[in-house]
Design an enzyme around this catalytic site. Structure first.
Site, PDB file in Angstrom:
ATOM      1  N   GLY A 230      53.782  40.564  76.563  1.00  0.00           N
ATOM      2  CA  GLY A 230      53.844  42.189  76.719  1.00  0.00           C
ATOM      3  C   GLY A 230      55.147  42.708  75.940  1.00  0.00           C
ATOM      4  O   GLY A 230      55.168  43.844  75.822  1.00  0.00           O
ATOM      5  N   GLU A 272      55.327  34.073  77.634  1.00  0.00           N
ATOM      6  CA  GLU A 272      53.931  33.800  77.000  1.00  0.00           C
ATOM      7  C   GLU A 272      53.517  34.998  76.242  1.00  0.00           C
ATOM      8  O   GLU A 272      52.459  35.494  76.038  1.00  0.00           O
ATOM      9  CB  GLU A 272      53.048  34.244  78.244  1.00  0.00           C
ATOM     10  N   ARG A 310      41.036  47.729  68.089  1.00  0.00           N
ATOM     11  CA  ARG A 310      42.268  48.496  68.907  1.00  0.00           C
ATOM     12  C   ARG A 310      42.098  49.870  68.512  1.00  0.00           C
ATOM     13  O   ARG A 310      42.412  50.775  69.459  1.00  0.00           O
ATOM     14  CB  ARG A 310      43.611  47.830  68.241  1.00  0.00           C
ATOM     15  N   TYR A 314      41.767  51.787  72.153  1.00  0.00           N
ATOM     16  CA  TYR A 314      43.012  52.377  72.663  1.00  0.00           C
ATOM     17  C   TYR A 314      43.366  53.420  72.017  1.00  0.00           C
ATOM     18  O   TYR A 314      44.363  53.948  72.166  1.00  0.00           O
ATOM     19  CB  TYR A 314      43.958  51.258  72.732  1.00  0.00           C
ATOM     20  N   CYS A 341      27.154  52.161  63.099  1.00  0.00           N
ATOM     21  CA  CYS A 341      26.557  53.476  63.708  1.00  0.00           C
ATOM     22  C   CYS A 341      27.214  53.935  65.144  1.00  0.00           C
ATOM     23  O   CYS A 341      26.559  53.839  66.225  1.00  0.00           O
ATOM     24  CB  CYS A 341      25.218  53.218  63.929  1.00  0.00           C
ATOM     25  N   GLU A 342      28.453  54.180  65.014  1.00  0.00           N
ATOM     26  CA  GLU A 342      29.433  54.785  66.144  1.00  0.00           C
ATOM     27  C   GLU A 342      30.323  55.344  65.418  1.00  0.00           C
ATOM     28  O   GLU A 342      31.217  55.096  64.475  1.00  0.00           O
ATOM     29  CB  GLU A 342      30.291  53.474  66.706  1.00  0.00           C
TER      30      GLU A 342
END
Ligand code: PLP
Length: 419
Positions: A230, A272, A310, A314, A341-342
């Site tokens: 994180g 981690e 990403r 987001y 196609c988005e």
């Protein structure tokens, strides 16, 4: 003017595309090694410090091997990630198995490898016991609920699916102690892409307090705390990286105030982290196919959100450099798009850039974590290659580009009914 550096030149890319056409992801080995060393050196005081690289960030054995050489382990959350770790020579407790909603057979594999099993849920005790028995060492993931606030990506801890609650956690250790477990760890992960270093010092305080409570209430002395991942990265040029030295010093102070007097020293400290280790040192390199003006100005690339989702997922910012035009003024505004196609297939919206021409090479920054790894095949898009910019300056292929044969490999063109 461009304000983020690129570790290669336009000439290097022009030479590279002769052999490996765009789009591709390319990783900077020297920078990844340097970051790994900075992390380890910052925590030199911490007993048994180790970062278990979160494999999901960049699941490529070449990268994992580099990190193994730098003394890192691997943090896995699935069977293929466990097998990749085994393939690169990581063994036993160099592997952390932090999964959730875990199938029984994955516990069995983790157990076979001697990995540290980090249980996400109190019901997983039963799943694990039935699939592989009780290991000598066990870790639990703690979810503090309302006691902490998370951040945008991971959400508020009380709304998060992960971990054991404050009420469950002490009894979980008692249960495992009664089942004969001898060694214990405690894990949490409450933020993602967090740039405020003080947040991690607070997380350490929370885990130190809980370690003391577990000792008092369950009679269990922990061997390690796992701070999770994180730690964020500066995606935007105006952001700054987390000062690891400062986080380390804040944690050391708390360790001396809390852990040493409680008689819990030595308590190993592990992390981690994935994103921070490879994220800034991976680049998606793409060529401009079309430049056009509609109601807005568009630059269409030969990559798309299947190579880096990403921004679409987001609304994340990824800096863009037009190679060879680093010092030109950003006089134009573009939506930088892919070919899906988005309509959310955009790497950047209204981005100020120098004037772009067809054939230009565009570098999308900070794609070294959750870039290739989050790729997918929608619209029949093939996954790109992954390259390594080695320490000696050479460029190596570390994963070939996908072919149509790969894409079709799971299809059955003459389906038969199941009788
Ligand atoms: C994703 C994840 C990590 C790594 O997070 P980064 O943001 O890459 O540092 C570590 N542990 C767990 C359990 C995760 O889900």
């Amino acid at each position: 003017m461009n304000v983020k550096d690129v570790p290669f030149t336009k000439e290097t890319i022009e030479r590279t595309v002769g052999e490996f056409p765009t789009p591709f992801h390319i990783y900077d080995e020297a920078a990844i090694r340097a970051k790994a060393r900075t992390f380890t050196e910052a925590f030199a005081w911490a007993p048994g410090f180790m970062n278990y690289f979160a494999v999901k960030a960049c699941p490529n054995p070449a990268i994992m091997s580099i990190l193994r050489e730098e003394g890192f382990g691997a943090d896995c959350s699935s069977l293929p990630e466990l097998l990749l770790s085994e393939q690169v020579g990581l063994t036993g407790e160099q592997i952390m198995f932090t999964s959730n909603d875990t199938p029984a057979e994955e516990f069995a594999q983790a157990y076979r490898l001697g990995a540290v099993i980090n249980l996400d849920d109190i019901t997983h005790i039963k799943t694990m016991e039935e699939s592989c028995g009780i290991p000598e060492l066990i870790c639990f993931r703690y979810n503090p609920g309302d006691a902490r606030t998370g951040n945008a990506i991971i959400g508020h801890p009380a709304e998060a699916k992960y971990g054991l609650t404050g009420d469950q956690i002490v009894s979980a250790y008692k249960i495992m102690k009664d089942k004969g477990v001898k060694r214990f760890g405690l894990h949490t992960m409450v933020a993602s892409n967090e740039l405020n270093g003080a947040y991690f010092v607070e997380t350490a305080r929370m885990l130190f307090e809980l370690s003391i409570r577990i000792k008092e209430e369950a009679g269990v002395r922990l061997e390690f705390i796992n701070m999770g991942g994180g730690i964020g990265i500066p995606y935007r040029p105006e952001e700054t990286a987390v000062d690891l030295q400062q986080v380390s010093e804040g944690m050391k102070e708390l360790y001396e105030q809390m852990i040493v007097p409680a008689g819990l020293d030595p308590l190993r400290i592990v992390f981690e982290c994935g994103r921070m280790i490879t994220g800034p040192y991976g680049y998606l390199v793409s060529q401009v196919r079309h430049v056009t003006q509609k109601y807005k100005q568009y630059a269409g690339l030969d990559s798309c959100m299947t190579d880096l989702m990403r921004p679409a997922l987001y609304g994340a910012y990824h800096h863009i450099t037009v190679l060879g035009k680093e010092s030109l003024p950003c006089t134009q505004s573009y939506d930088v798009t892919g070919s899906l196609c988005e309509n959310n297939d955009k790497f950047a919206i209204d981005r100020s850039l120098p004037e772009i021409e067809e054939g230009d090479y565009v570098v999308i920054h900070d794609a070294g974590a959750h870039g290739y790894a989050m790729g997918f095949n929608y619209n029949g898009k093939l996954r790109s290659a992954e390259l390594l910019l080695a320490e000696d300056g050479s460029v190596k292929l570390i994963r070939r580009a996908e072919t149509i044969e790969d894409l079709f490999a799971t299809l059955d063109f003459s389906p038969r009914s199941i009788s």
